[in-house]
Scaffold this active site. Structure first.
Site: not given
Ligand code: UD1
Length: 429
Positions: A22-23, A125, A130, A317, A409
């Protein structure tokens, strides 16, 4: 609203084919916005998040052709052809973005190719705030001008073309790395992304972009260097296996003291999960290429502390599923969540099954080995829900898990895959 009914207490036994990731598939679909040519993706899982991304791209004007049979008896998942030669709408509306945060992945590609984008803010969320500040910071550094107005990200690129730059991420973010990487492929000059995420799904994205004509160095490392190109072309690309789905079934096999053979697994991306389960006493072997056998039948398992980490560490995850497994083992352990601030939503539901878990901040102390009772349970997010399925499979008696749509999902026909391996599980309204 669909529910899942589980009668627990039967060890899983059989073979499961792992679907495409998925990711990985979600950002790969978004790459279609970077070119007018056709992108053909195979091994795309049949799950709700893929439909949401398909709807999002459709309303931008992308042409989609979906062959759910995968052209191979359905075995390898679906094939999707995406052609974005007539993009007529650069807005990603709230209705779709609120359903799936990964919708924000259209921002980088739209800005890179069209110089403008309007994307709804994702809002709250279940697993934490997030934020998307890192996505916006990276795109601003590439030359985009971004304003937040009425719940939307309004972005444009003066002069129409992004400019290569040095991007330093303060922490690892999968999504921000993906947005920056896609945007940089069409920027003028060189972009270096420091402290980039190096999850296998990022490597898959980078490899796909290279097959579209992008110039990227450092793939698979924390430093990605992208030399922007004038345009990208079409490609055929196969999505990697879903390491989280594979890990989920590994935990389910162990929690029910069963034996599962998992096919179509890329073993290289499974190291952290394989090592962890071996450490607790599960027998794991690789009887054939891309095949993993997980055998917990008659095994004596012992608990082990774990902390979630960015790849190659133990995936956040899989944290909830591991907790369900730990509940089936005599003794105590500490599970630490370091990636998301509110990712213990499953604990309240597990407690209703008699689980003994103490949460202190980012740490959960699990006292396992007490019999799990059947219960009526509420799914709260994707991975929390599947943890409840594992707990229900390991419990005695009949459990019901409400709000199945969370599981849909990210898991393709989970009840069919489990039922084929002896689980007493069915879906009903
Ligand atoms: C992706 C995955 C999700 C997985 C996560 C961490 C997808 C669609 N989803 O989510 O399944 O759990 O990686 O491996 O690929 N953060 C910030 N600011 C930002 C972006 C992120 O502070 O602009 C923080 C988030 O709140 C979190 C951490 O960084 O605490 C990691 O998040 P991130 O790696 O960005 O997760 P996703 O890409 O949303």
């Amino acid at each position: 609203m669909d529910k899942i009914y589980v009668t627990g207490g039967t060890p899983l036994n059989g073979t499961i084919t792992i679907s495409g990731s998925k990711n990985a598939a979600l950002p790969l679909m978004a790459t279609s916005l970077l070119t007018a040519d056709t992108i053909t993706l195979s091994n795309v899982p049949h799950i709700a998040d893929i439909s949401t991304m398909a709807h999002l791209l459709l309303q931008h004007g992308t042409n989609l052709l979906i062959d759910a049979s995968g052209g191979n008896g359905g075995h390898l998942g679906g094939v999707i052809q995406l052609t974005s030669d007539n993009i007529n709408n650069i807005e990603a509306p709230y209705d779709l973005v609120r359903k799936m945060r990964a919708s924000v992945l259209v921002l980088g590609p739209l800005l890179a190719r069209f110089g403008k984008a309007r994307v709804s803010l994702p809002g709250g969320c279940a697993i934490g705030t997030r934020p998307i500040d890192m996505h916006l910071k990276a795109l601003t550094e590439l030359g985009a001008v971004i304003e937040l107005t009425e719940g939307y990200i309004d972005a444009h690129v003066p002069g129409g073309k992004l400019t290569g730059t040095d991007i330093h991420f303060g922490k690892i973010s999968v999504g921000a790395t993906e947005n920056a990487l896609m945007a940089a492929t069409l920027a003028t000059g060189t972009t270096t992304i420091h402290n980039a995420a190096k999850e296998p799904e990022i490597t898959d994205l980078a490899n796909c972009l290279v097959s579209m004509g992008a110039n990227i160095d450092g793939i698979g490392t924390h430093t990605l260097t992208i030399n922007g190109v004038e345009s990208l072309h079409g490609t055929h690309y196969k999505v990697i296996c879903d390491r989280i789905e594979a890990g989920t079934f590994m935990m389910a096999a162990a929690a029910t003291r069963g034996t599962l053979t998992l096919e179509e697994v890329d073993l290289d991306v499974m190291t952290a999960t394989i090592e962890l389960l071996k450490d607790i006493g599960v027998h794991i072997s690789t009887p054939a290429d891309n095949t993993l056998k997980v055998d917990a039948h008659n095994a004596t398992l012992s608990p082990k502390n774990v902390s979630t980490e960015a790849y190659p560490g133990f995936a956040t995850d899989l944290q909830a599923q591991y907790m369900a497994l730990m509940l089936t083992i005599d003794g105590s352990c500490i599970i630490e969540e370091t990636i998301f601030e509110n990712r213990f939503m499953h604990v309240a539901e597990l407690s209703r099954m008699g689980a003994d878990i103490l949460i202190e901040g980012y740490k959960a102390t699990v006292h396992g080995g007490k019999p799990l009772k059947n219960a009526e349970l509420m799914a709260t997010d994707l991975r929390a829900s599947v943890c409840l399925v594992i707990a229900a499979l390991a419990a005695q008696g009949d459990s019901v898990i409400n709000r199945m749509y969370h599981i849909d999902r990210g898991y393709e026909r989970i009840e069919e895959k489990l039922a084929k391996c002896g689980a007493k599980i069915r879906r009903a309204r």
